[in-house]
Design an enzyme around this catalytic site. Structure first.
Site, PDB file in Angstrom:
ATOM      1  CE1 TYR A 124     -42.927 -43.910 -12.756  1.00 15.95           C
ATOM      2  CE2 TYR A 124     -40.981 -44.716 -11.852  1.00 15.95           C
ATOM      3  CZ  TYR A 124     -42.157 -44.568 -11.743  1.00 15.95           C
ATOM      4  OH  TYR A 124     -43.060 -45.349 -10.978  1.00 15.95           O
TER       5      TYR A 124
ATOM      6  CG  ASP B  48     -43.013 -53.379 -13.775  1.00 18.96           C
ATOM      7  OD1 ASP B  48     -42.454 -54.503 -13.084  1.00 18.96           O
ATOM      8  OD2 ASP B  48     -43.299 -52.526 -12.957  1.00 18.96           O
TER       9      ASP B  48
HETATM   10  N1  AR6 Z   1     -36.097 -55.015 -22.241  1.00 16.02           N
HETATM   11  C1  AR6 Z   1     -35.317 -53.721 -22.143  1.00 16.02           C
HETATM   12  N2  AR6 Z   1     -35.690 -52.343 -22.092  1.00 16.02           N
HETATM   13  C2  AR6 Z   1     -36.906 -52.267 -22.097  1.00 16.02           C
HETATM   14  C3  AR6 Z   1     -37.960 -53.193 -22.276  1.00 16.02           C
HETATM   15  C4  AR6 Z   1     -37.507 -54.481 -22.480  1.00 16.02           C
HETATM   16  N3  AR6 Z   1     -38.131 -55.556 -22.714  1.00 16.02           N
HETATM   17  N4  AR6 Z   1     -39.344 -52.776 -22.535  1.00 16.02           N
HETATM   18  C5  AR6 Z   1     -38.829 -51.231 -22.457  1.00 16.02           C
HETATM   19  N5  AR6 Z   1     -37.696 -50.984 -21.994  1.00 16.02           N
HETATM   20  P1  AR6 Z   1     -39.917 -47.913 -18.657  1.00 16.02           P
HETATM   21  P2  AR6 Z   1     -39.328 -45.923 -16.188  1.00 16.02           P
HETATM   22  C6  AR6 Z   1     -36.676 -49.689 -22.000  1.00 16.02           C
HETATM   23  O1  AR6 Z   1     -41.115 -46.816 -19.088  1.00 16.02           O
HETATM   24  O2  AR6 Z   1     -39.323 -44.947 -17.168  1.00 16.02           O
HETATM   25  C7  AR6 Z   1     -43.698 -48.986 -15.285  1.00 16.02           C
HETATM   26  O3  AR6 Z   1     -45.027 -48.698 -15.693  1.00 16.02           O
HETATM   27  C8  AR6 Z   1     -37.630 -48.564 -22.422  1.00 16.02           C
HETATM   28  O4  AR6 Z   1     -37.292 -48.146 -23.733  1.00 16.02           O
HETATM   29  O5  AR6 Z   1     -40.265 -49.265 -18.651  1.00 16.02           O
HETATM   30  O6  AR6 Z   1     -38.507 -46.519 -15.029  1.00 16.02           O
HETATM   31  C9  AR6 Z   1     -43.319 -49.053 -14.061  1.00 16.02           C
HETATM   32  O7  AR6 Z   1     -44.357 -50.052 -13.126  1.00 16.02           O
HETATM   33  C10 AR6 Z   1     -36.731 -47.349 -21.554  1.00 16.02           C
HETATM   34  O8  AR6 Z   1     -35.642 -47.081 -22.112  1.00 16.02           O
HETATM   35  O9  AR6 Z   1     -39.434 -47.467 -17.127  1.00 16.02           O
HETATM   36  C11 AR6 Z   1     -43.228 -47.890 -13.462  1.00 16.02           C
HETATM   37  O10 AR6 Z   1     -44.630 -47.401 -13.172  1.00 16.02           O
HETATM   38  C12 AR6 Z   1     -36.571 -48.190 -20.311  1.00 16.02           C
HETATM   39  O11 AR6 Z   1     -36.937 -49.652 -20.534  1.00 16.02           O
HETATM   40  C13 AR6 Z   1     -42.821 -47.022 -14.583  1.00 16.02           C
HETATM   41  O12 AR6 Z   1     -42.953 -47.741 -15.850  1.00 16.02           O
HETATM   42  C14 AR6 Z   1     -37.453 -47.666 -18.843  1.00 16.02           C
HETATM   43  O13 AR6 Z   1     -38.758 -47.398 -19.479  1.00 16.02           O
HETATM   44  C15 AR6 Z   1     -41.103 -46.988 -14.627  1.00 16.02           C
HETATM   45  O14 AR6 Z   1     -40.923 -45.993 -15.504  1.00 16.02           O
END
Ligand code: AR6
Length: 168
Positions: free
Chosen positions: A119, A32
């Site tokens: 999460y 995000d």
């Molecule tokens: N490109 C692709 N995947 C990514 C990138 C990127 N640039 N950066 C991280 N990931 P997360 P959630 C992956 O924590 O668990 C935020 O604060 C990462 O490796 O981004 O759904 C929101 O505002 C992981 O596999 O999202 C919410 O509050 C995946 O993205 C909360 O985090 C999801 O990790 C959502 O948590």
């Protein structure tokens, strides 16, 4: 068709990327934060008009300064042990994003591994849900290219294992 990449989703050049957002839709960490940084302030301004988003649902914005044309913001469930509808809510995220992609006739969409970071959703189970839900949606949408954009190698290896028969 399904594609798998070890990649930064902010670099995706197709129609839409999916953001793993929170219910406020006003930004955060993880993917995000990366999407909002790359898209610029205009994305936050547009998100402020949306009134948030329920867990399991999704909302569409423009891509602003991103190479992708649109962002589909979805809110995955926080993992709370597995007895709080987490699996169904995660499936709903993928389903709603595919519905929005269909409504807008997108030809390509890239998903991050929703809920598997901050999460704390178990990665293997999340991947199984992501793949089965997308495969089901593709039965009605054969023309769309779906990219699973994995950022960490652990997720990538899990997807390679689960997708070995489905990749192009
Ligand atoms: N490109 C692709 N995947 C990514 C990138 C990127 N640039 N950066 C991280 N990931 P997360 P959630 C992956 O924590 O668990 C935020 O604060 C990462 O490796 O981004 O759904 C929101 O505002 C992981 O596999 O999202 C919410 O509050 C995946 O993205 C909360 O985090 C999801 O990790 C959502 O948590």
């Amino acid at each position: 068709m399904i594609h798998l990449e070890l990649s930064d989703i902010t670099k995706f050049t197709g129609d839409a990327i999916v953001n793993a957002a929170n219910r406020s839709l006003l930004g955060g960490g993880g993917v995000d934060g990366a999407i909002h940084r790359a898209a610029g302030f205009g994305l936050l301004e547009e998100c402020k008009t949306l009134g948030g988003c329920a867990t399991g649902d999704a909302k569409l914005t423009g891509g602003h300064k991103l190479p992708a044309k649109y962002v589909i913001h979805t809110v995955g469930p926080v993992w709370q042990g597995g007895n709080h509808d987490e699996a169904e809510l995660l499936a709903s995220c993928y389903r709603r994003c595919m519905e929005i992609a269909s409504e807008h006739k997108f030809r390509s969409i890239a998903f991050p591994n929703i809920s598997t970071g901050i999460y704390r959703f178990p990665k293997e189970l999340a991947a199984e849900i992501a793949i089965s839900t997308v495969k089901e949606a593709l039965l009605d949408l054969p023309a769309i290219e779906v990219y699973f954009s994995c950022f960490d190698e652990e997720n990538y290896r899990i997807y390679v294992g689960l997708l070995k028969d489905a990749l192009d």
